[in-house]
Scaffold this active site. Structure first.
Site, short mmCIF file in Angstrom:
data_model
loop_
_atom_site.label_atom_id
_atom_site.label_comp_id
_atom_site.label_asym_id
_atom_site.label_seq_id
_atom_site.Cartn_x
_atom_site.Cartn_y
_atom_site.Cartn_z
N SER A 87 0.90 -1.24 -0.16
CA SER A 87 0.05 0.05 0.02
C SER A 87 0.88 1.29 0.13
O SER A 87 0.17 2.31 -0.11
CB SER A 87 -0.90 0.07 1.33
OG SER A 87 -1.87 -0.82 0.96
N LYS A 90 0.28 3.08 -3.09
CA LYS A 90 -0.80 4.17 -3.18
C LYS A 90 -0.65 5.70 -3.28
O LYS A 90 -1.27 6.21 -3.90
CB LYS A 90 -2.06 3.93 -2.07
CG LYS A 90 -2.64 2.42 -2.02
CD LYS A 90 -3.44 2.14 -0.97
CE LYS A 90 -3.85 0.74 -1.09
NZ LYS A 90 -4.50 -0.19 0.04
N TYR A 212 -3.90 -2.30 -10.09
CA TYR A 212 -3.84 -2.11 -8.60
C TYR A 212 -2.77 -3.32 -8.31
O TYR A 212 -1.82 -2.90 -7.29
CB TYR A 212 -4.92 -2.58 -7.95
CG TYR A 212 -4.94 -2.38 -6.74
CD1 TYR A 212 -4.88 -1.41 -5.79
CD2 TYR A 212 -5.24 -3.49 -5.99
CE1 TYR A 212 -4.82 -1.29 -4.21
CE2 TYR A 212 -5.32 -3.82 -4.50
CZ TYR A 212 -5.06 -2.58 -3.68
OH TYR A 212 -4.93 -2.66 -2.43
N TYR A 264 -4.34 3.84 8.14
CA TYR A 264 -5.68 3.13 8.27
C TYR A 264 -6.56 3.34 9.77
O TYR A 264 -6.28 4.48 10.01
CB TYR A 264 -5.38 1.33 8.13
CG TYR A 264 -4.94 1.18 6.84
CD1 TYR A 264 -5.55 1.53 5.68
CD2 TYR A 264 -3.58 0.38 6.75
CE1 TYR A 264 -4.93 1.30 4.44
CE2 TYR A 264 -3.16 0.21 5.30
CZ TYR A 264 -3.77 0.75 4.36
OH TYR A 264 -3.31 0.19 3.23
N VAL A 282 1.04 -3.84 3.77
CA VAL A 282 1.02 -5.06 4.70
C VAL A 282 2.31 -6.03 4.23
O VAL A 282 2.50 -6.90 4.80
CB VAL A 282 0.02 -5.87 4.23
CG1 VAL A 282 -1.51 -5.55 4.69
CG2 VAL A 282 -0.31 -6.17 2.69
#
Ligand code: GLN
Length: 328
Positions: A87, A90, A212, A264, A282
């Site tokens: 992530s 992102k 993605y 998060y 992760v």
């Protein structure tokens, strides 16, 4: 080259703390000490195993690096070891999409914290297929869709962008991780199809997902990550290349969303204890932006229940404490 100085210049100005620079150890020493400290922590957390290829990494790896806007890069532990950035990618996807489509992006994705886990589905149904922010999975898949429909080969464009930012042409997406997530990413597929059902995915769902998964499979080291994101600490200008990567306004905006949503469902606690815009993945990586100073990148694969690396959090927390880095 002289030893990298340790006291952020803005801090010296703010607190009139010039003497501190002589009293404190060098940044190199601090980074090494923090890696040793993280290695000595009691074992806690679990390596992500819902993506089978990630379950195979060595859980004992620990790395820490910092790139400063005056062009220094320091690292300790396995700071040159490339890991699956997941992530953290992102941020790259979002920067490209903001550059490409401008403010129209914010009609399709919001900028609010989600208060849910990173791959939660329920909120997306209530909120008619508009993801809460670009850093949860649904938001990043939406961004992948934007890139896929605006580039003839969005995966190639992304790879080029990341290589340019990290100043390294050998950066790649790990094929094993990419395939592994493609085969098992049913929850991400569910998020994408749900958004498509609300008319918020333009391209083919499988193509958006393909981008993605590819993006998540990029492998970078802590030193490369810190350099690659240094433009966010420097108002959009890459301090190593001089390139204007994004506008000053967008650098501020990306940092703002990182502060509220990058960690998060632990973003509030992270802002409270560390006080830096940050993003976790992760794979075990965490990056933290120190505006006006530099970027910290930390890595260790064992994750807590929020999906954030236990040891990486520890190192960044300690570094922010030692140097008084909170932006608040
Ligand atoms: N590729 C991962 C997923 O989609 C990314 C999640 C993360 O790093 N938090 O589940």
């Amino acid at each position: 080259m002289s030893e990298p100085g340790i006291t952020p210049s803005f801090q010296r100005t703010l607190h009139g703390d010039a003497s501190r620079q002589q009293d404190t150890p060098s940044l190199t020493t601090l980074v090494s000490d923090l890696v040793a400290e993280a290695r000595a922590l009691p074992v806690s957390g679990k390596v992500a195993n819902y993506i089978p290829a990630l379950a195979e990494v060595d859980p004992n790896r620990v790395a820490l690096a910092m790139a400063t806007i005056d062009g220094q890069v320091v690292g300790a532990g396995e700071a040159d070891h490339r890991f699956s950035i997941q992530s953290l990618s992102k941020i790259f996807g979002l920067t490209m999409a903001m550059n490409r489509v401008g403010d129209s992006l914010w009609k399709r994705v919001n900028m609010e914290p989600s208060g849910q886990s990173f791959n939660s589905i329920v909120q997306l149904e209530w909120e008619h297929g508009i993801p809460r922010n670009p850093f949860i999975n649904a938001g990043a898949i939406l961004v992948a869709d934007v890139l896929n429909s605006h580039y003839s080969s969005s995966k190639q464009a992304l790879l080029r962008f990341v290589r340019q930012l990290a100043l390294c042409e050998s950066i790649y997406a790990d094929d094993k991780v990419y395939r592994s997530e493609k085969q098992t990413g049913n929850r991400n597929a569910a998020l994408a199809y749900l958004m498509k059902s609300f008319g918020n995915i333009e391209s083919d769902v499988t193509a958006a997902l393909d981008h993605y998964f590819y993006q998540c499979a990029l492998a970078l080291s802590c030193k490369e990550m810190a350099k690659a994101l240094s433009f966010l600490a420097n108002r959009g200008v890459h301090p190593f290349s001089g390139q204007q990567v994004c506008s000053r306004r967008d650098a501020h905006r990306i940092n703002a969303i990182l502060s509220t949503s990058g960690m998060y469902n632990q973003s509030g606690e992270f802002a409270f204890t560390v006080g830096l815009p940050a993003k976790s993945g992760v794979g075990g990586g965490i990056v933290a932006i120190v505006p006006g100073y530099g970027v910290i990148a930390a890595y260790s694969p064992r994750l807590n229940d929020f999906g954030n690396s236990v040891q990486a959090m520890h190192m960044i927390t300690r570094m922010a404490e030692e140097l008084g880095l909170s932006v608040f």
